[in-house]
Design an enzyme around this catalytic site. Structure first.
Site, PDB file in Angstrom:
ATOM      1  N   LYS A 202       0.817  -1.219   0.000  1.00 28.17           N
ATOM      2  CA  LYS A 202       0.000   0.000   0.000  1.00 28.17           C
ATOM      3  C   LYS A 202       0.847   1.263   0.000  1.00 28.17           C
ATOM      4  O   LYS A 202       1.707   1.442   0.847  1.00 28.17           O
ATOM      5  CB  LYS A 202      -0.929  -0.003   1.214  1.00 28.17           C
ATOM      6  CG  LYS A 202      -2.151  -0.866   0.968  1.00 28.17           C
ATOM      7  CD  LYS A 202      -2.908  -1.215   2.225  1.00 28.17           C
ATOM      8  CE  LYS A 202      -3.248  -0.043   3.108  1.00 28.17           C
ATOM      9  NZ  LYS A 202      -3.712  -0.487   4.433  1.00 28.17           N
ATOM     10  N   GLY A 357       8.299  -5.936   7.636  1.00 26.80           N
ATOM     11  CA  GLY A 357       8.216  -7.367   7.909  1.00 26.80           C
ATOM     12  C   GLY A 357       8.391  -8.222   6.665  1.00 26.80           C
ATOM     13  O   GLY A 357       9.097  -9.230   6.678  1.00 26.80           O
TER      14      GLY A 357
HETATM   15  P1  ADP Z   1       6.765  -4.604   4.218  1.00 28.26           P
HETATM   16  O1  ADP Z   1       6.156  -5.541   5.229  1.00 28.26           O
HETATM   17  O2  ADP Z   1       8.143  -5.008   3.799  1.00 28.26           O
HETATM   18  O3  ADP Z   1       6.670  -3.171   4.656  1.00 28.26           O
HETATM   19  P2  ADP Z   1       4.279  -4.467   2.781  1.00 28.26           P
HETATM   20  O4  ADP Z   1       3.580  -5.103   3.921  1.00 28.26           O
HETATM   21  O5  ADP Z   1       3.991  -3.057   2.470  1.00 28.26           O
HETATM   22  O6  ADP Z   1       5.866  -4.699   2.908  1.00 28.26           O
HETATM   23  O7  ADP Z   1       3.929  -5.243   1.426  1.00 28.26           O
HETATM   24  C1  ADP Z   1       4.209  -6.597   1.264  1.00 28.26           C
HETATM   25  C2  ADP Z   1       3.137  -7.265   0.426  1.00 28.26           C
HETATM   26  O8  ADP Z   1       2.966  -6.573  -0.806  1.00 28.26           O
HETATM   27  C3  ADP Z   1       3.516  -8.673   0.069  1.00 28.26           C
HETATM   28  O9  ADP Z   1       2.590  -9.551   0.670  1.00 28.26           O
HETATM   29  C4  ADP Z   1       3.421  -8.716  -1.441  1.00 28.26           C
HETATM   30  O10 ADP Z   1       2.823  -9.889  -1.935  1.00 28.26           O
HETATM   31  C5  ADP Z   1       2.571  -7.522  -1.772  1.00 28.26           C
HETATM   32  N1  ADP Z   1       2.804  -7.031  -3.122  1.00 28.26           N
HETATM   33  C6  ADP Z   1       3.968  -6.656  -3.666  1.00 28.26           C
HETATM   34  N2  ADP Z   1       3.821  -6.320  -4.952  1.00 28.26           N
HETATM   35  C7  ADP Z   1       2.516  -6.474  -5.244  1.00 28.26           C
HETATM   36  C8  ADP Z   1       1.725  -6.289  -6.416  1.00 28.26           C
HETATM   37  N3  ADP Z   1       2.272  -5.869  -7.545  1.00 28.26           N
HETATM   38  N4  ADP Z   1       0.407  -6.538  -6.342  1.00 28.26           N
HETATM   39  C9  ADP Z   1      -0.148  -6.953  -5.186  1.00 28.26           C
HETATM   40  N5  ADP Z   1       0.532  -7.164  -4.050  1.00 28.26           N
HETATM   41  C10 ADP Z   1       1.858  -6.926  -4.070  1.00 28.26           C
HETATM   42 MG    MG Z   2       4.069  -6.110   5.671  1.00 28.75          MG
END
Ligand code: ADP
Ligand code: MG
Length: 402
Positions: A202, A357
């Site tokens: 997001k 995470g």
């Molecule tokens: P972090 O935990 O590293 O901050 P986020 O929680 O913001 O990362 O996002 C991680 C999620 O985003 C993962 O579950 C991944 O599958 C999803 N994601 C990444 N790229 C896409 C995409 N193009 N479309 C949908 N979901 C995505």
């Molecule tokens: Mg996350």
């Protein structure tokens, strides 16, 4: 920048008298569970150095943590018992695991000479999240000193994070002190070029970070689902990709601000397009214009190479959020390419930090946790710190120092 951050030093373990005292340690033992067993013990292991340092200095410990989201009620499946067993193995000591957070049993255990007492899941008590004064006082009554090592919870104004340090001599644990120091290093005098690599689910989670970093970075590299919202804001047709429509105006403003500040914003030019999100659904690499009704699930190889060149040449890198749905092997190539470019920057002496995470999980899965100078354990907390906010749990520790 918040004046409190620069004018008040964070008290560390050396500043705290602990010999022969019971020390309440707020740890982050919030591990993922699968069928009642610990699926990943990273957070338990990360808590051990502070606990050992305190024990070596003759302290007795009352360790406390939350686990999951029981919302103020006892939930049998969220008891800390499995964590207690793992902690005992790692410390090679008995851990007296309680089945209450506060009460007579906890009082007795903390007054005994047991080396390590583990209180039950803090969030079984409604007073924890409400920062109830009586609950904070009950926790504080168990100990003569307090250490916060739960960086991942320090953006919360909860009793064990902000209530207790107002009542006891306090200090930051090793993990919390390191997290704060490494993340602040990104904000204060980073070496250039400084590249922020952002991805994940997001854009709304990370817009605040992008804004705060625009003052400091030379380039922002964006992949993951959030890239499609940025591309949509620029007027591209991104087909069935995930877009946060409600954020488009805000993003246009941020992109304008980036341009005014001379910050390059790099977005995907080719993508992995899939007909469905599930494993095995038909997918292929296409140029941005060729997504059609499909969904962008990863950056394409041309984009990965372009991003990689910029990242590998950086002197400072922040990475937060995977480049695609890396949980599915076919969509993990972009995330892997970025991780490799960051590893290259690190090997050339750059200061590199990964937070979030899922980014951490991606590095673990790739066997690449050594690819970065610092792997942050606190998702939400690291984002808030990078947004330029003073974390309540950190502010509470800085209270009486000048
Ligand atoms: P972090 O935990 O590293 O901050 P986020 O929680 O913001 O990362 O996002 C991680 C999620 O985003 C993962 O579950 C991944 O599958 C999803 N994601 C990444 N790229 C896409 C995409 N193009 N479309 C949908 N979901 C995505
Ligand atoms: Mg996350």
């Amino acid at each position: 920048m918040n004046a409190a951050r620069t004018n008040f030093t964070l008290p560390t373990l050396e500043d705290l008298e602990v010999e022969d005292l019971r020390v309440l340690v707020r740890a982050d033992l919030n591990v993922p569970l699968e069928d009642g067993a610990i699926a990943d013990d990273l957070r338990v292991r990360a808590s051990v150095p502070t606990l050992e340092a305190l024990l070596e200095r003759g302290a007795r410990l009352a360790v406390c943590s939350h686990l999951g989201r029981p919302k103020g009620k006892v939930r049998e499946e969220l008891r800390l018992a499995p964590v207690a067993s793992r902690l005992a193995e790692l410390l090679q000591r008995d851990v007296l695991a309680l089945d209450e957070v506060v009460g007579e049993e906890a009082e007795r255990a903390c007054a005994s000479d047991a080396d390590v007492v583990l209180l039950e899941n803090l969030r079984f008590e409604p007073g924890e999240e409400a920062n109830d004064a009586g609950f904070a006082a009950a926790l504080a009554s168990f100990a003569q000193a307090y250490v916060n090592d739960a960086f991942g919870s320090s953006h919360r104004g909860h009793a064990s994070v902000v209530g207790v340090p107002a009542l006891l001599p306090c200090a930051a644990g090793l993990l919390l002190a390191r997290e704060v120091a490494e993340l602040e290093r990104l904000l204060e005098g980073p070496e250039h070029p400084f590249v922020a690599v952002l991805g994940g689910a997001k854009v709304s989670d990370k817009l605040g970070v992008i804004r705060n970093l625009l003052e400091r970075v030379d380039a922002v590299v964006v992949g993951g689902a959030m890239a499609f919202t940025l591309l949509a804001a620029q007027g591209h047709d991104v087909g069935g990709s995930r877009v946060e429509r409600g954020r488009l105006d805000e993003i246009r403003d941020t992109l304008k601000e980036a341009e005014a500040k001379g910050v390059d914003v790099l977005l995907p030019s080719d993508v992995m397009a899939a007909e469905g999100i599930g494993e095995g659904s038909p997918h292929e690499v296409v140029s941005l214009a060729g997504i059609g009704s499909r969904m962008g699930v990863d950056i394409g190889p041309e984009t990965a190479a372009r991003f990689g060149d910029v990242i590998a040449a950086a002197r400072t890198v922040l990475w937060n959020g995977p480049m695609g749905i890396f949980e599915i092997d076919d969509y993990a190539a972009g995330t892997k390419a970025v991780a490799l470019a960051i590893a290259e920057a690190t090997s050339k002496g750059a200061f590199t930090v990964a937070g979030g995470g899922d980014s951490a999980a991606a590095l673990v899965e790739l066997g690449m946790t050594d690819a970065v100078s610092h792997l942050s354990t606190g998702g939400g907390a690291s984002l808030e710190l990078l947004e330029g906010k003073e974390l309540p749990g950190v502010a509470a520790l800085r209270k009486e120092r000048s």
